[in-house]
Design a protein around this motif. Structure first.
Motif, PDB file in Angstrom:
ATOM      1  N   UNK A  60      23.225  37.009  30.181  1.00  0.00           N
ATOM      2  CA  UNK A  60      23.392  38.504  29.795  1.00  0.00           C
ATOM      3  C   UNK A  60      23.913  39.322  30.663  1.00  0.00           C
ATOM      4  N   UNK A  61      23.549  39.020  32.124  1.00  0.00           N
ATOM      5  CA  UNK A  61      24.139  40.108  33.241  1.00  0.00           C
ATOM      6  C   UNK A  61      25.614  39.875  33.108  1.00  0.00           C
ATOM      7  N   UNK A  62      26.093  38.516  33.066  1.00  0.00           N
ATOM      8  CA  UNK A  62      27.531  38.354  33.242  1.00  0.00           C
ATOM      9  C   UNK A  62      27.953  38.840  32.065  1.00  0.00           C
ATOM     10  N   UNK A  63      27.655  38.677  30.742  1.00  0.00           N
ATOM     11  CA  UNK A  63      27.995  39.378  29.408  1.00  0.00           C
ATOM     12  C   UNK A  63      28.184  40.769  29.515  1.00  0.00           C
ATOM     13  N   UNK A  64      27.226  41.437  30.021  1.00  0.00           N
ATOM     14  CA  UNK A  64      27.221  42.890  29.995  1.00  0.00           C
ATOM     15  C   UNK A  64      28.283  43.222  31.011  1.00  0.00           C
ATOM     16  N   UNK A  65      28.314  42.899  32.156  1.00  0.00           N
ATOM     17  CA  UNK A  65      29.421  43.414  32.987  1.00  0.00           C
ATOM     18  C   UNK A  65      30.721  43.035  32.368  1.00  0.00           C
ATOM     19  N   UNK A  66      30.903  42.121  31.710  1.00  0.00           N
ATOM     20  CA  UNK A  66      32.188  41.506  31.184  1.00  0.00           C
ATOM     21  C   UNK A  66      32.565  42.394  30.196  1.00  0.00           C
TER      22      UNK A  66
ATOM     23  N   UNK B 179      33.469  43.851  42.573  1.00  0.00           N
ATOM     24  CA  UNK B 179      34.296  44.009  43.883  1.00  0.00           C
ATOM     25  C   UNK B 179      35.892  44.328  43.514  1.00  0.00           C
ATOM     26  N   UNK B 180      36.353  44.067  42.502  1.00  0.00           N
ATOM     27  CA  UNK B 180      37.596  44.182  42.234  1.00  0.00           C
ATOM     28  C   UNK B 180      37.916  44.979  40.863  1.00  0.00           C
ATOM     29  N   UNK B 181      37.385  44.348  39.681  1.00  0.00           N
ATOM     30  CA  UNK B 181      37.846  45.013  38.384  1.00  0.00           C
ATOM     31  C   UNK B 181      37.222  46.436  38.061  1.00  0.00           C
ATOM     32  N   UNK B 182      36.181  46.635  38.861  1.00  0.00           N
ATOM     33  CA  UNK B 182      35.375  47.994  38.420  1.00  0.00           C
ATOM     34  C   UNK B 182      36.353  49.102  38.943  1.00  0.00           C
ATOM     35  N   UNK B 183      37.013  48.918  40.185  1.00  0.00           N
ATOM     36  CA  UNK B 183      37.906  49.874  40.576  1.00  0.00           C
ATOM     37  C   UNK B 183      39.068  50.462  39.538  1.00  0.00           C
TER      38      UNK B 183
ATOM     39  N   UNK C 136      24.096  29.370  38.739  1.00  0.00           N
ATOM     40  CA  UNK C 136      23.966  30.476  39.502  1.00  0.00           C
ATOM     41  C   UNK C 136      24.951  31.021  40.408  1.00  0.00           C
ATOM     42  N   UNK C 137      25.521  29.854  41.096  1.00  0.00           N
ATOM     43  CA  UNK C 137      26.536  30.447  41.965  1.00  0.00           C
ATOM     44  C   UNK C 137      27.743  30.808  41.377  1.00  0.00           C
ATOM     45  N   UNK C 138      28.160  30.355  40.046  1.00  0.00           N
ATOM     46  CA  UNK C 138      29.185  30.683  39.182  1.00  0.00           C
ATOM     47  C   UNK C 138      28.956  32.193  38.900  1.00  0.00           C
ATOM     48  N   UNK C 139      27.707  32.430  38.466  1.00  0.00           N
ATOM     49  CA  UNK C 139      27.468  34.123  38.034  1.00  0.00           C
ATOM     50  C   UNK C 139      27.565  35.187  39.215  1.00  0.00           C
ATOM     51  N   UNK C 140      27.292  34.624  40.246  1.00  0.00           N
ATOM     52  CA  UNK C 140      27.400  35.409  41.308  1.00  0.00           C
ATOM     53  C   UNK C 140      28.717  35.650  41.664  1.00  0.00           C
ATOM     54  N   UNK C 141      29.508  34.619  41.821  1.00  0.00           N
ATOM     55  CA  UNK C 141      30.936  34.861  42.085  1.00  0.00           C
ATOM     56  C   UNK C 141      31.794  35.801  41.085  1.00  0.00           C
TER      57      UNK C 141
ATOM     58  N   UNK D 286      35.812  45.962  27.981  1.00  0.00           N
ATOM     59  CA  UNK D 286      35.979  46.766  26.848  1.00  0.00           C
ATOM     60  C   UNK D 286      36.469  48.221  27.182  1.00  0.00           C
ATOM     61  N   UNK D 287      36.190  48.693  28.497  1.00  0.00           N
ATOM     62  CA  UNK D 287      36.655  49.851  28.933  1.00  0.00           C
ATOM     63  C   UNK D 287      38.159  49.923  29.438  1.00  0.00           C
ATOM     64  N   UNK D 288      38.284  48.658  29.752  1.00  0.00           N
ATOM     65  CA  UNK D 288      39.773  48.420  30.183  1.00  0.00           C
ATOM     66  C   UNK D 288      40.705  48.378  28.898  1.00  0.00           C
ATOM     67  N   UNK D 289      40.320  47.701  27.825  1.00  0.00           N
ATOM     68  CA  UNK D 289      40.924  47.631  26.757  1.00  0.00           C
ATOM     69  C   UNK D 289      41.243  49.092  26.235  1.00  0.00           C
ATOM     70  N   UNK D 290      40.036  49.880  26.179  1.00  0.00           N
ATOM     71  CA  UNK D 290      40.446  51.137  25.617  1.00  0.00           C
ATOM     72  C   UNK D 290      41.316  52.047  26.510  1.00  0.00           C
ATOM     73  N   UNK D 291      41.341  51.676  27.856  1.00  0.00           N
ATOM     74  CA  UNK D 291      42.328  52.505  28.772  1.00  0.00           C
ATOM     75  C   UNK D 291      43.724  52.254  28.327  1.00  0.00           C
TER      76      UNK D 291
END
Length: 370
Positions: free
Chosen positions: A317-323, A24-28, A12-17, A328-333
Motif C-alpha cells: 500500500x505504501x508503494x501504491x499510494x506513492x505511485x 528522490x526523482x519523480x516528486x520534484x 522489502x528491498x524493491x519497495x525501498x528502491x 495521478x498528479x503528473x497525469x493531471x499536470x
C-alpha cells in the motif's frame, strides 16, 4: 533461509528502491510549478522532417504556421517521399514566405536514417535556435514557440518539452499509449530536473545550432537508425545546459497508432536506442524497470501465500499510494486526467509489454524510422 524468506526480503528491498525513485526523482517534477519567464524574441527555426506525410502536413502544418511569434521560419524537409509530400510543401511555401524547403533524395548509405535529412535541414536553417516537431504533430497553443524559446535562459542550450497523443474514446490501446507517454515524460523530465538529463522527444525538442555542431551533429551514433532525439540529448545534455518546459501552452500532440502491432513496432524502435545511452543512465533505467517488475511478481507470490501478509500489505500500500500520488498528479499536470482510475492496470500491462519488446529486440533488430 526459505524461498519465501528470500522473496520477502527481496520485496522489502524493491519497495525501498521504488520509494527512493518516487521521492528522490519523480516528486520534484510532479509538484513543480511552471516558471513564468520574461518572453524572449530570438529568431527561431522550426524544423519538420516529413516522409510520406502529405495528409498530415495538410492537417497539422497550419497550426505551426499560425504561431504568435515575431520572427520564425519553418524548415520543411522532404525525406525522399513517394507520395505528394513535396507538392504539399510547395503549395504551403507559395503562400508563406517563411517556409524553407529541403528536398532530400535517397542515398544508399543513409537509407531509412532520419538523421541524414535532419542534418541537411539544420544546415539549411538560417537561425541559431532550433525547435523540432513531427509532421503528424500539432502545437496545442498559438504560443508554443514562445513558451519553448522562453527557456533559453542562463546559458541553456537544450529545452525538453512534452508531447502527448490525442485521445480516442473507448480505446484501451489509446489509454495505454498515452499512459506510456506520461510515464516516459515523468522519467526524462524528472531526471533532467534533478541534473541527470538522459533523453528528449523529437516531437517537442529545442536546442541551439551551436550545440549541434559542437557535438559534430549525429556523427557519434549515425549508424543507429533511430535516436535522432534521445541519443543526441543523451550525448550533449548536462545539468547546466538543459531546461525543461512544462507550461500547458508548450505542449504538442501527435496522432497515436491505432493498432497494437503498429504501436509495438514503434516502441521497438524507440527502446532499441536505450542500449546506446551512457552507462550511468542505463543502470538507473534498468534498476527502475526491474524493481517495477519485481514489485508485482514478489507481491503476488507473498499475497497469494499470505507470507507475513501484514507487513507485505503495508509495504504494498505504501508503494501504491506513492505511485498514485505521483502519477495521478503528473497525469493531471500533463492533461491526461482520464488515466488516473486505471493507473495500476495500465502499469501492469506496460511492464509486460516492455519485457516482451526487450526480449524481441534481443532476437531481431527493429526496422528503420519509416
Amino acid at each position: 533461509m526459505s524461498l519465501l524468506d528470500f522473496v520477502f526480503y527481496g520485496f522489502i528491498a524493491v519497495v525501498v528502491i521504488q520509494v527512493i525513485y518516487f521521492i528522490g526523482f519523480f516528486w520534484k517534477f510532479t509538484f513543480l510549478k511552471p516558471e513564468r519567464t520574461v518572453p524572449k524574441s530570438m529568431d527561431i527555426s522550426v524544423i519538420i522532417c516529413a516522409k510520406n506525410e502529405a495528409e498530415n502536413l495538410k492537417k497539422f502544418l497550419p497550426s505551426v504556421l499560425s504561431q504568435k511569434y515575431p520572427n520564425f521560419e519553418v524548415v520543411l524537409i522532404n525525406d525522399a517521399s513517394t507520395d505528394d509530400t513535396l507538392e504539399v510543401i510547395e503549395t504551403f511555401a507559395a503562400e508563406h514566405s517563411n517556409i524553407k524547403i529541403v528536398d532530400v533524395k535517397n542515398i544508399e548509405a543513409f537509407w531509412g536514417n532520419k538523421k541524414y535529412p535532419l542534418t541537411l535541414g539544420i544546415k539549411a536553417s538560417k537561425y541559431d535556435y532550433l525547435l523540432f516537431t513531427d509532421a503528424d504533430c500539432k502545437p496545442l497553443s498559438k504560443y508554443w514557440i514562445q513558451e519553448m524559446s522562453n527557456c533559453f535562459v542562463n546559458e541553456k542550450s537544450i529545452v525538453l518539452g512534452y508531447s502527448g497523443y490525442s485521445k480516442i474514446k473507448n480505446s484501451f490501446l489509446n489509454k495505454l499509449i498515452r499512459y506510456e507517454t506520461v510515464v516516459t515524460a515523468v522519467q526524462y523530465l524528472s531526471f533532467a530536473k534533478t541534473g541527470i538529463p538522459y533523453m528528449g522527444v523529437g516531437r517537442n525538442l529545442a536546442y541551439t545550432k551551436e550545440a549541434f555542431f559542437k557535438a559534430n551533429g549525429f556523427i557519434n551514433h549515425i549508424k543507429v537508425r533511430s535516436g535522432d532525439d534521445d541519443l543526441f540529448v543523451n550525448q550533449v545534455a548536462t545539468k547546466s545546459n538543459t531546461a525543461i518546459c512544462i507550461t500547458e501552452d508548450s505542449f504538442t500532440q501527435s496522432t497515436p497508432k491505432t493498432t497494437f502491432n503498429d504501436w509495438i513496432k514503434q516502441k521497438r524502435r524507440h527502446i532499441s536506442t536505450a542500449k546506446h545511452y551512457k552507462l550511468s543512465h542505463k543502470i538507473l533505467l534498468a534498476l527502475l524497470y526491474s524493481t517495477q517488475l519485481l514489485y508485482w511478481v514478489f507481491a503476488t507470490i507473498l499475497l497469494v501465500t499470505t507470507f507475513k501478509w501484514q507487513i507485505v500489505v503495508a509495504l504494498f500500500l505504501l508503494r501504491i499510494i506513492l505511485y498514485y500520488t505521483i502519477f495521478g498528479a503528473s497525469s493531471k499536470k500533463l492533461d491526461e486526467k482520464d488515466l488516473v482510475l486505471t493507473l495500476p492496470l495500465l502499469e501492469v500491462f506496460l511492464i509486460i509489454i516492455q519485457l516482451t519488446i526487450f526480449i524481441n529486440n534481443l532476437i531481431s533488430k527493429p526496422n528503420h524510422w519509416k
